[in-house]
Design an enzyme around this catalytic site. Sequence first.
Site, PDB file in Angstrom:
ATOM      1  N   ASP A 281      35.449  38.593 -39.663  1.00  0.00           N
ATOM      2  CA  ASP A 281      35.003  39.892 -40.158  1.00  0.00           C
ATOM      3  C   ASP A 281      35.313  41.040 -39.208  1.00  0.00           C
ATOM      4  OD1 ASP A 281      33.277  39.237 -38.149  1.00  0.00           O
ATOM      5  OD2 ASP A 281      31.438  39.500 -39.294  1.00  0.00           O
TER       6      ASP A 281
ATOM      7  N   SER B 288      36.640  29.047 -38.624  1.00  0.00           N
ATOM      8  CA  SER B 288      35.688  30.073 -39.054  1.00  0.00           C
ATOM      9  C   SER B 288      35.090  30.808 -37.871  1.00  0.00           C
ATOM     10  CB  SER B 288      34.561  29.430 -39.876  1.00  0.00           C
ATOM     11  OG  SER B 288      33.622  30.400 -40.272  1.00  0.00           O
ATOM     12  N   ASP B 289      35.003  32.114 -38.016  1.00  0.00           N
ATOM     13  CA  ASP B 289      34.196  32.895 -37.100  1.00  0.00           C
ATOM     14  C   ASP B 289      32.736  32.515 -37.324  1.00  0.00           C
ATOM     15  OD1 ASP B 289      33.529  34.900 -35.251  1.00  0.00           O
ATOM     16  OD2 ASP B 289      33.210  36.348 -36.855  1.00  0.00           O
ATOM     17  N   LYS B 290      31.901  32.708 -36.323  1.00  0.00           N
ATOM     18  CA  LYS B 290      30.488  32.343 -36.468  1.00  0.00           C
ATOM     19  C   LYS B 290      29.669  33.488 -37.029  1.00  0.00           C
ATOM     20  CE  LYS B 290      27.706  32.517 -32.930  1.00  0.00           C
ATOM     21  NZ  LYS B 290      26.627  33.431 -33.417  1.00  0.00           N
TER      22      LYS B 290
END
Length: 912
Positions: A643, A334-336
């Site tokens: 995103d 996951s991106d943060k």
Amino acid sequence: MQRDDNAPPQHPWHTLSVEQTQLELQTGPDGLANTEAQSRLERYGPNRLTEPARRGPLMRLLHQFHNILLYAMMGAAVITAILGHWLDTAVLLAAVIVNALIGFVQEGKAESALAAIRGMLAPHATVMRGGQRSEIDATTLVPGDIVVLASGDRVPADLRLIASRELRVDEAALTGESEPVQKELGTVAEDAALGDRWCLAFAGTVVVYGQATGIVVATGAHTELGRINHLLTDVDSSTTPLLRQIDRFGHGLAAAIAVVAVLTFLLGWLWRGEPAGEMFMVVVALVASAIPEGLPAIMTVILARGVQRMAREKAIVRRLPAVETLGSVTVICSDKTGTLTRNEMTVQRVVTAGLVYDVSGAGYVPTGEFRLNGTAVDFAQHPELLLTARAGELCNDARLLQDDEGHWRVEGDPTEGALLVLGSKAGLSRETLQTEWPRRDTLPFESQHRFMATYHTDRDGSPWIFVKGAPERIFDMCRDQIRTPGSEPVGPVDLDYWRRMVTDTAAQGLRVLGIAYKRAAPAGDRIEFSDAESGFTLLALVGIIDPPRPEAIAAVAECHRAGIRVKMITGDHAETAKAIGAQLDIGVGKPAVTGAEVALMDDAELRRVALEIDVFARASPEHKLRLVQALQDDGQVVAMTGDGVNDAPALKRADVGVAMGFKGTEAAKEAADIVLTDDNFASIAKAVRQGRGVYDNLKKFILFMLPTNGGEALVVIAGVMLSLGVVPLTPAQVLWINMVTSSTLGIALAFERAEPGIMERAPRPPGTSLLSWFFIWRVTLVSVLMMIGTFGLFYIEWRNGASIESARTMAVNALVVAEMFYLLNSRSIFRSALTATGLFGNRVALITIAACIALQMIFTYTPFMQNTFGSAPLNGREWLEVIGAGLLVFFGAELEKWVVRRAGWAERLARQ
């Protein structure tokens, strides 16, 4: 340095001074002459990203037919055509065409990810050419052009900055950095991470504050954005685990059918002496009975039903097989920023002299409270806290707004936005403050001074100067500090205490700002830097962070319980990433690995590190892509969330890419398989649950379907082995059974809800077969039970003098009724069907059983069907015998499930 004259100069521009850059690109403050710019445009090409070669529409369409499932359906269509069942042929071919068209459309959508990246380039640019300032089409920019930037501009090309006034650029889409980057003119080390190259501005990023001038050093495909575009072009989307399993299953089943058909033909012809022509028709019936022609259609229905359920969980599926893939993931990368966190800076801590206040609430929603040692604060008893909040509101250029849908957003610097929210939580009104404490003048933030100051007068007309900025700079400006309540109002600054609190706050991953004030007016009419050199009273330190979503914390915990590893891969700094990871229970007690360290690892070392480490910081698009590939090389099924455009290559390469729909870039959404409409990691956990349910339903359908095919095949083989001289089931009757059971009964399993405890089991091992040995046993057992009931009724009726039509009708109805009862068994692989929920819990199952009964009545009693399929009417006794054959299968399957549960094998077998 030698280079091709037809290629733009390539240098580590962040290591070259302004003068060196100007010399290398042969430009100056007045820019290029128009003739020189045109010459360079012809030499280097336009400032646009090149489109990759694509298959034409016809080839894309034909490629969709290269699929084992469609081969099976087309094979079944050929058999039905040979038998003259044109309606079945038309239905099967229609299903083939629909599946191919769906794939054609989805592939077209995936290719638009590159178009979305190309759309990030600015359409226009303000340049200096021949000493004249003008606006031009950004595609005509060339290396050496002088570009002027202002707040709100999208950077049109990669620039080496040569002049800057408080330039701050939002690079989150490119680097994952959660805060706008303060740009400077000085050089940095050659190996500096992309987010640390402060003297460069990159194409596709957005100026949020300030002005600047820069020299174009790269255009089009040679920009950092172009490099990501190239990465995305080179990334091949991997096929999903389900399609790999179905492919293996289809090939294995096709081979098994071929072997059994050949052996049956040879045994009947050579051993039993049956005529070759008759044995050929027997083999046709056998093959027709064994091909699961309903599998592709029902698989599509089950996946489509999963799409509907995921949509209710805020997950929009763009590629159908991704529904199941998400349920089979073993690792979520996951991106943060914006995924695990809100992408909204929030003040979580306020430190005054001797006291530390915690501030609740997250993001830009102005609700929350101040707590001291767990107790809500009375501002009347803590005036220094209220003054801190007032100073943060007044020394501020941002705006806090609420849109028509109730979403709060900030215009301006996100850090200043966090201070506005802090003031609102303290009960202050920005509009009221601006009226009662009007601003008289401002000293804007400048990097060399590292603070911002504003001059105000209060309701009594008394002068105030507020400052906020880097703590060490604020300390130098302060003469004294606000003391704790109950003591003297002010006292000397305790630098040891404040420095200690800066270190403690920063260690928690918070960005630290100092706030101070001076009750004095400027020396002149306007505030100058000399007015802000000394004489201030230190108010507080504020700790600001982009906080994790509370629901993301719970979702990560649920993923851990489900045996799914969650890894954070972010472009943010390692300290911030570790702090957020600790709050999310990701990578606790383990170091964070930076992108620079990843770049030094070979593939074998990276595979080991990718499995062991859970937090990766300062990661570039290449690093994210390598990490996903390393995990896949180890056999993991990887979901990637993100995103930004920097996430697009990894999103495309992952087994399932999940993009944020609300704040995500179009490039990320187009590269992904699933888009979350609420940008919430918690929705991923819910979608994983739905995905696991989809896979369970697929297994249930296969376990339901194969015994029908197996029972039919065994009935045909038994007729050959016993030399009856007749075929118990004709090919047409076999196809009728398959059509009825697949098109009615099988659909019901698409509407089964996820079973209790589905998120408590570990992910199924990567590479596992669609059918385990236990499932093969289950299929064999039920197939034999169906064969015994069906062939037994056929043999008894035929031997007792019944017509062949009546005996075959008994066999057809016995098989279909057995399937009706077995549908209830199949609603759960291990739980008992002998409960109210097991028998009546799926309304669709009851409807399909009723529909199936109606179809069998038509098959048995209407003259048209009797003429077409060779059926005959049955009496009451014969129907009771048919029901008895169905009950044999039902109770036999329930007895087997009871033995499995009693032996304690269910949990272990469920993971297979």
